[in-house]
Design a protein around this motif. Structure first.
Motif, short mmCIF file in Angstrom:
data_model
loop_
_atom_site.label_atom_id
_atom_site.label_comp_id
_atom_site.label_asym_id
_atom_site.label_seq_id
_atom_site.Cartn_x
_atom_site.Cartn_y
_atom_site.Cartn_z
N PHE A 145 0.82 -1.21 0.00
CA PHE A 145 0.00 0.00 0.00
C PHE A 145 0.85 1.26 0.00
O PHE A 145 0.45 2.27 -0.58
CB PHE A 145 -1.00 -0.03 1.15
N ASN A 146 2.02 1.19 0.59
CA ASN A 146 2.87 2.37 0.60
C ASN A 146 3.74 2.48 -0.64
O ASN A 146 4.10 3.59 -1.04
CB ASN A 146 3.71 2.41 1.88
N ALA A 147 4.06 1.35 -1.27
CA ALA A 147 4.80 1.38 -2.54
C ALA A 147 3.86 1.52 -3.73
O ALA A 147 4.31 1.74 -4.85
CB ALA A 147 5.64 0.11 -2.70
N ARG A 148 2.56 1.37 -3.47
CA ARG A 148 1.53 1.47 -4.52
C ARG A 148 1.78 0.44 -5.62
O ARG A 148 1.84 0.75 -6.80
CB ARG A 148 1.45 2.90 -5.07
N ILE A 149 1.92 -0.81 -5.19
CA ILE A 149 2.10 -1.91 -6.11
C ILE A 149 1.04 -2.97 -5.86
O ILE A 149 0.48 -3.06 -4.77
CB ILE A 149 3.52 -2.54 -6.01
N SER A 150 0.76 -3.75 -6.90
CA SER A 150 -0.17 -4.87 -6.80
C SER A 150 0.63 -6.14 -6.63
O SER A 150 1.52 -6.42 -7.45
CB SER A 150 -0.98 -4.98 -8.09
N VAL A 151 0.32 -6.92 -5.60
CA VAL A 151 1.07 -8.14 -5.31
C VAL A 151 0.10 -9.28 -5.02
O VAL A 151 -0.83 -9.12 -4.23
CB VAL A 151 2.01 -7.94 -4.09
N HIS A 152 0.33 -10.40 -5.68
CA HIS A 152 -0.39 -11.63 -5.38
C HIS A 152 0.63 -12.63 -4.85
O HIS A 152 1.53 -13.06 -5.58
CB HIS A 152 -1.05 -12.19 -6.63
N LEU A 153 0.50 -12.97 -3.58
CA LEU A 153 1.36 -13.98 -2.94
C LEU A 153 0.49 -15.21 -2.69
O LEU A 153 -0.47 -15.13 -1.92
CB LEU A 153 1.90 -13.46 -1.61
N VAL A 154 0.84 -16.32 -3.32
CA VAL A 154 0.01 -17.51 -3.23
C VAL A 154 0.86 -18.69 -2.80
O VAL A 154 1.84 -19.05 -3.46
CB VAL A 154 -0.66 -17.82 -4.59
N LEU A 155 0.47 -19.28 -1.67
CA LEU A 155 1.11 -20.50 -1.20
C LEU A 155 0.59 -21.66 -2.04
O LEU A 155 -0.61 -21.95 -2.02
CB LEU A 155 0.81 -20.72 0.28
N LYS A 156 1.47 -22.30 -2.79
CA LYS A 156 1.06 -23.42 -3.63
C LYS A 156 1.01 -24.73 -2.83
O LYS A 156 0.15 -25.57 -3.06
CB LYS A 156 2.02 -23.55 -4.82
N ARG A 157 1.98 -24.87 -1.92
CA ARG A 157 2.00 -26.03 -1.03
C ARG A 157 3.01 -25.77 0.07
O ARG A 157 3.88 -24.93 -0.08
CB ARG A 157 2.34 -27.32 -1.80
N GLY A 158 2.87 -26.49 1.17
CA GLY A 158 3.86 -26.36 2.25
C GLY A 158 3.31 -26.75 3.59
O GLY A 158 2.09 -26.68 3.83
N LYS A 159 4.20 -27.19 4.48
CA LYS A 159 3.84 -27.60 5.83
C LYS A 159 4.65 -26.85 6.89
O LYS A 159 4.15 -26.56 7.95
CB LYS A 159 4.06 -29.11 6.00
N ASN A 160 5.90 -26.60 6.59
CA ASN A 160 6.80 -25.98 7.56
C ASN A 160 6.69 -24.46 7.46
O ASN A 160 6.96 -23.87 6.41
CB ASN A 160 8.24 -26.44 7.27
N LEU A 161 6.30 -23.82 8.56
CA LEU A 161 6.05 -22.37 8.54
C LEU A 161 7.30 -21.57 8.20
O LEU A 161 7.23 -20.55 7.50
CB LEU A 161 5.46 -21.92 9.87
N HIS A 162 8.45 -22.00 8.69
CA HIS A 162 9.70 -21.30 8.36
C HIS A 162 9.93 -21.33 6.85
O HIS A 162 10.22 -20.30 6.23
CB HIS A 162 10.86 -21.95 9.11
N HIS A 163 9.78 -22.51 6.25
CA HIS A 163 9.99 -22.64 4.81
C HIS A 163 8.99 -21.79 4.03
O HIS A 163 9.35 -21.14 3.04
CB HIS A 163 9.84 -24.10 4.38
N ILE A 164 7.73 -21.82 4.45
CA ILE A 164 6.68 -21.07 3.74
C ILE A 164 6.98 -19.58 3.76
O ILE A 164 6.95 -18.90 2.72
CB ILE A 164 5.30 -21.35 4.37
#
Length: 195
Positions: A145-164
């Motif tokens: 919101f402060n950089a005024r950019i559009s971002v889509h972050l999508v988790l495709k798969r994962g179990k370990n929170l650190h890795h994700i």
């Protein structure tokens, strides 16, 4: 080189940002895991990034994490607008062992964040060390919101929170680097003639 500072009753932050750098990072936010993530952001975006944050972490990490996102976003906005001669769009999928995150970015001058962790079987909460996982979304929202950019972050798969989470920061970094890549054949990357 963009230099910004922001002081509130909750945080005192100084940021130095060079968008077209070598990936050098010097981070001191008083939050070990968050420091590590911001170092990854600098390294994989090839931005030189220095951040010093003194926050009320005795209360909670929320103020420090969100406010760092605000100042990083403001620094990005100063560095990239008005845009000319860049790709504008960037994307990357980053695997971290069993986890994989995809990030798509539009340097659009229109802030938007899609933060999709539905592939994670449980609620996207918990801790990595003493870092609250829910703060990751707060950080990226503040940056977008402060950089005024559009971002889509999508988790495709994962179990370990650190890795994700690490895959999220790295995917964002690589996507941003690609979106900001110079292209001499592009003047204004919009049919409107302005972004």
């Amino acid at each position: 080189m963009i230099e910004l500072s922001r002081t509130t009753k909750e945080t005192d932050i100084q940021v130095r940002l060079e968008v077209y750098g070598q990936g050098a990072a010097k981070i001191d936010c008083g939050i070990g895991f968050f420091n590590h993530m911001l170092e990854s952001l600098g390294k994989h975006s090839l931005m030189n990034l220095e951040i010093c944050c003194k926050g009320d972490i005795c209360v909670d990490f929320h103020h420090s994490v969100e406010d760092c996102g605000i100042v990083i976003g403001e620094a990005l906005a100063q560095a990239i607008y008005p845009i000319k001669g860049i790709e504008r769009f960037g994307n990357a999928s980053v695997p971290m062992d069993e986890a994989c995150v995809e990030c798509d970015i539009d340097i659009s001058n229109r802030p938007f964040l899609v933060f999709d962790t539905s592939a994670f079987n449980e609620s996207f909460k918990g801790k990595v060390g003493d870092f609250d996982v829910e703060l990751v979304e707060e950080f990226f929202r503040a940056v977008c919101f402060n950089a005024r950019i559009s971002v889509h972050l999508v988790l495709k798969r994962g179990k370990n929170l650190h890795h994700i989470i690490e895959a999220m920061f790295k995917a964002f970094a690589v996507s941003l680097r690609r979106a900001l890549a110079h292209n001499e054949r592009i003047s204004i990357p919009s049919t409107k003639g302005v972004v």
